[in-house]
Scaffold this motif. Structure first.
Motif, short mmCIF file in Angstrom:
data_model
loop_
_atom_site.label_atom_id
_atom_site.label_comp_id
_atom_site.label_asym_id
_atom_site.label_seq_id
_atom_site.Cartn_x
_atom_site.Cartn_y
_atom_site.Cartn_z
N ALA A 146 0.85 -1.19 0.00
CA ALA A 146 0.00 0.00 0.00
C ALA A 146 0.89 1.24 0.00
O ALA A 146 1.84 1.34 0.78
CB ALA A 146 -0.91 -0.01 1.23
N GLY A 147 0.62 2.18 -0.91
CA GLY A 147 1.43 3.39 -0.99
C GLY A 147 2.70 3.25 -1.78
O GLY A 147 3.51 4.17 -1.82
N GLU A 148 2.88 2.11 -2.44
CA GLU A 148 4.11 1.86 -3.21
C GLU A 148 3.82 1.92 -4.70
O GLU A 148 2.73 1.56 -5.15
CB GLU A 148 4.68 0.48 -2.86
N VAL A 149 4.81 2.38 -5.48
CA VAL A 149 4.75 2.32 -6.93
C VAL A 149 5.79 1.32 -7.40
O VAL A 149 6.98 1.50 -7.18
CB VAL A 149 5.03 3.70 -7.57
N LEU A 150 5.31 0.24 -8.02
CA LEU A 150 6.19 -0.75 -8.63
C LEU A 150 6.25 -0.47 -10.12
O LEU A 150 5.26 -0.59 -10.83
CB LEU A 150 5.67 -2.17 -8.39
N GLY A 151 7.41 -0.03 -10.62
CA GLY A 151 7.59 0.21 -12.04
C GLY A 151 7.88 -1.09 -12.76
O GLY A 151 8.52 -1.99 -12.21
N VAL A 152 7.39 -1.21 -13.98
CA VAL A 152 7.65 -2.40 -14.82
C VAL A 152 8.32 -1.91 -16.09
O VAL A 152 7.74 -1.14 -16.86
CB VAL A 152 6.36 -3.17 -15.15
N MET A 171 12.35 5.21 -13.36
CA MET A 171 13.33 5.31 -12.28
C MET A 171 12.95 6.38 -11.26
O MET A 171 13.19 6.22 -10.07
CB MET A 171 14.70 5.61 -12.89
N ALA A 172 12.34 7.47 -11.72
CA ALA A 172 12.02 8.57 -10.81
C ALA A 172 10.75 8.34 -10.02
O ALA A 172 10.63 8.80 -8.88
CB ALA A 172 11.91 9.88 -11.60
N MET A 173 9.79 7.61 -10.61
CA MET A 173 8.47 7.49 -9.99
C MET A 173 8.28 6.20 -9.19
O MET A 173 7.26 6.05 -8.51
CB MET A 173 7.38 7.57 -11.07
N SER A 174 9.22 5.28 -9.28
CA SER A 174 9.01 3.95 -8.67
C SER A 174 9.79 3.79 -7.38
O SER A 174 10.89 4.32 -7.22
CB SER A 174 9.44 2.85 -9.65
N ASN A 175 9.22 2.99 -6.47
CA ASN A 175 9.96 2.54 -5.28
C ASN A 175 10.86 1.37 -5.63
O ASN A 175 11.99 1.26 -5.15
CB ASN A 175 8.99 2.10 -4.18
N ARG A 176 10.32 0.47 -6.47
CA ARG A 176 11.09 -0.66 -6.98
C ARG A 176 10.76 -0.84 -8.45
O ARG A 176 9.72 -0.38 -8.93
CB ARG A 176 10.76 -1.95 -6.21
N ALA A 189 16.89 3.01 -5.50
CA ALA A 189 18.19 3.61 -5.19
C ALA A 189 19.34 2.92 -5.90
O ALA A 189 20.39 3.54 -6.14
CB ALA A 189 18.42 3.58 -3.68
N GLU A 190 19.18 1.64 -6.25
CA GLU A 190 20.27 0.91 -6.89
C GLU A 190 20.09 0.75 -8.39
O GLU A 190 20.97 0.24 -9.08
CB GLU A 190 20.39 -0.49 -6.27
N ALA A 191 18.96 1.22 -8.92
CA ALA A 191 18.67 1.05 -10.34
C ALA A 191 19.41 2.10 -11.18
O ALA A 191 19.45 3.27 -10.83
CB ALA A 191 17.17 1.16 -10.60
N THR A 192 20.00 1.67 -12.27
CA THR A 192 20.58 2.57 -13.27
C THR A 192 20.02 2.17 -14.63
O THR A 192 19.54 1.05 -14.81
CB THR A 192 22.11 2.46 -13.32
N GLN A 193 20.09 3.09 -15.59
CA GLN A 193 19.60 2.76 -16.93
C GLN A 193 20.38 1.59 -17.51
O GLN A 193 19.79 0.73 -18.18
CB GLN A 193 19.71 3.98 -17.85
N GLU A 194 21.66 1.53 -17.22
CA GLU A 194 22.48 0.44 -17.77
C GLU A 194 22.06 -0.91 -17.20
O GLU A 194 21.93 -1.90 -17.93
CB GLU A 194 23.96 0.71 -17.46
N ARG A 195 21.82 -0.98 -15.88
CA ARG A 195 21.41 -2.24 -15.26
C ARG A 195 20.03 -2.67 -15.75
O ARG A 195 19.79 -3.85 -16.00
CB ARG A 195 21.41 -2.10 -13.74
N ILE A 196 19.12 -1.70 -15.87
CA ILE A 196 17.77 -2.02 -16.33
C ILE A 196 17.81 -2.52 -17.77
O ILE A 196 17.17 -3.53 -18.12
CB ILE A 196 16.85 -0.79 -16.20
#
Length: 496
Positions: free
Chosen positions: A276-282, A457-462, A478-485
């Motif tokens: 609840a209150g979390e944004v999971l980006g896909v 990356m900006a709008m998601s918690n995970r 916090a650990e996500a980068t465009q390269e890793r994604i």
């Protein structure tokens, strides 16, 4: 090819769309045309390409005044446009679409062998040699159809190419291919007008930028001498604060738990939890199965395997009706064909999902509807002079807010978002981000699919990453980068 448009004005009935607009582009230049939805960008380009005639003003090409009365005349002048709405005939083959109206012939008969060879060559020049020239256009993916549209325009030997949101449906690889081609065309002296809402693309590929606001020309800038903030100020006439507003919500208990989800075709063994209150980006490339995950959760696609728990209780989401009853809402990718009934009013669209709550003894109360919609218009800052206006008359950003409104009349437990800002200008995007943050603050669990990595990356918690129907990464923001994604999205790395 040098083109100068001067003092261009256009009105549709009493509505003035363009007011003495100036625009100029030189050969060998990639020139961005930007502005909020409704600023007049598409109308200006439709005048240049012969779709509309201006009410006033002039067009000068290479020092000679021209009167462009039709698309055929524009093509004769060396001007081609790739519309945001695809114009292929789905029942015809790729090569028939490419050569429609100018088919090669031999002894008065269409030369199919030559048409196939030339179609293959044109597609190969775009890096799209995998597209079969004899395949029906309607059988191709949206991204492939977009590449065929581009090939069709280039086949006309255009000296000025207008691209209206050309990357909206393309994968990262296809975008890279397109940008490489644009640089090649630029080196050959082709002038390219690039219309897009994607700031990253504008600063990556363009040389200059011209901005329209409310049908008027605001100014022109050299890309190397401007920045994001200045362009936004020119577009919206105001500061919009942080591009991605910050959210300080502390997520609560797990609201949605998905284990081993699979559908019949695209999705395999997907597992995740959203609090609840979390944004999971896909994230993932086009065709990876991102949208299919949402459709399966919402009961649009049949679930073949897996379990879904909502607030700890197993739920059977076998249909959209069951999903809505359980507390799920779904903002679909294509608002025009899937999210709205364009011929109905704002009020009718906003109350459509939960219509029974405005009824008594089977009769809908107009007063109850109007009161609820007035509150939603204020809450979501929908710009309209009347809730009875047909929703198709609103700008893209305001249409998207109406899609949100129809679900917020009865706030959901889980909100599924599929490309929530596609086709929305920068000011509208900022407002939609605020809406997402407000919903998260109210305890809604949000699953958001987006093709724009900065947005994810900006709008998601995970961030959950999908490749070919399987999850290949799950990152804390916090650990996500465009390269890793991107490594996970292309299947070259796996992270958990």
């Amino acid at each position: 090819m040098n083109v100068v448009m001067q003092g261009i004005s256009k009105a549709f009935g009493p509505v003035r769309v363009l007011e003495e607009v100036d625009f100029a582009i030189a050969g060998g230049e990639i020139h961005a045309l930007m502005g909020e939805n409704g600023a007049g960008k598409s109308t200006l380009m439709k005048i240049l390409s012969g779709v509309y005639r201006s009410d006033a003003g002039s067009i000068v090409i290479d020092g000679k005044a021209v009167d462009i009365r039709s698309t055929r005349q524009a093509e004769a002048c060396g001007i081609a446009i790739i519309h945001q709405e695809l114009n292929l005939i789905p029942q015809l083959s790729v090569m028939e679409n490419l050569f429609l109206g100018r088919e090669p012939s031999r002894f008065g008969v269409i030369d199919s062998a030559r048409m196939r060879r030339e179609a293959q060559a044109q597609l190969a020049a775009l890096g799209a040699s995998g597209i079969d020239p004899e395949a029906e256009a309607g059988s191709l993916s949206i991204g492939q159809q977009q590449m065929v549209e581009i090939a069709k325009a280039l086949a006309m030997d255009a000296r000025l190419l207008i691209m209206d949101e050309p990357t909206a449906a393309l994968t990262e690889r296809e975008i890279d291919t397109l940008f490489g081609l644009m640089q090649t065309l630029k080196a050959r002296g082709v002038a390219i007008v690039y219309v897009s809402h994607r700031m990253e693309e504008i600063f990556r590929i363009c040389d200059k930028i011209s901005v329209l606001r409310d049908g008027r020309f605001v100014g022109e800038r050299v890309i190397a001498r401007t920045d994001f903030d200045e362009v936004v100020r020119m577009m919206v006439g105001r500061e919009i604060g942080d591009r991605f507003p910050r959210r300080s919500v502390q997520p609560g208990a797990v609201r949605l738990q998905v284990d081993g989800l699979a559908d019949e075709h695209h999705v395999r063994d997907i597992s995740f939890a959203v609090r609840a209150g979390e944004v999971l980006g896909v994230a993932g490339l086009m065709g990876a199965g991102r949208s299919e995950i949402l459709k399966t959760l919402f009961g649009l696609n049949r679930r073949r395997a897996g379990t879904v728990l909502l607030d700890g209780q197993a739920v059977s989401l076998h249909s959209p009706g069951a999903a809505i009853a359980a507390g799920l809402a779904f903002v679909t990718e294509d608002r025009k064909s899937q999210g709205l009934v364009l011929g109905m009013s704002l009020r009718e669209n906003a109350t459509l999902v939960h219509l029974p709550q405005y009824a008594r003894l089977g009769v809908v109360s107009d007063a109850a509807e109007q009161q609820a919609v007035a509150g939603l218009i204020e809450q979501l800052r929908i710009r309209t002079r009347d809730a009875e206006l047909e929703v198709k008359s609103l700008s893209g950003g305001n249409q998207q807010k109406v899609v949100f409104a129809k679900w917020l009349a009865q706030p959901p437990k889980v909100l599924l978002l599929d490309e929530p800002t596609r086709g929305v200008d920068v000011g509208g995007k900022a407002e939609i981000y605020h809406i997402i943050n407000q919903l998260a603050a109210a305890g809604v669990a949000i699953v958001m699919v987006s093709s724009e990595l900065p947005e994810v990356m900006a709008m998601s918690n995970r961030i959950l990453v999908i490749h070919e129907g399987r999850q290949t990464g799950l990152f804390e923001a916090a650990e996500a980068t465009q390269e890793r994604i991107m490594a996970a999205a292309t299947g070259t790395a796996h992270a958990a």
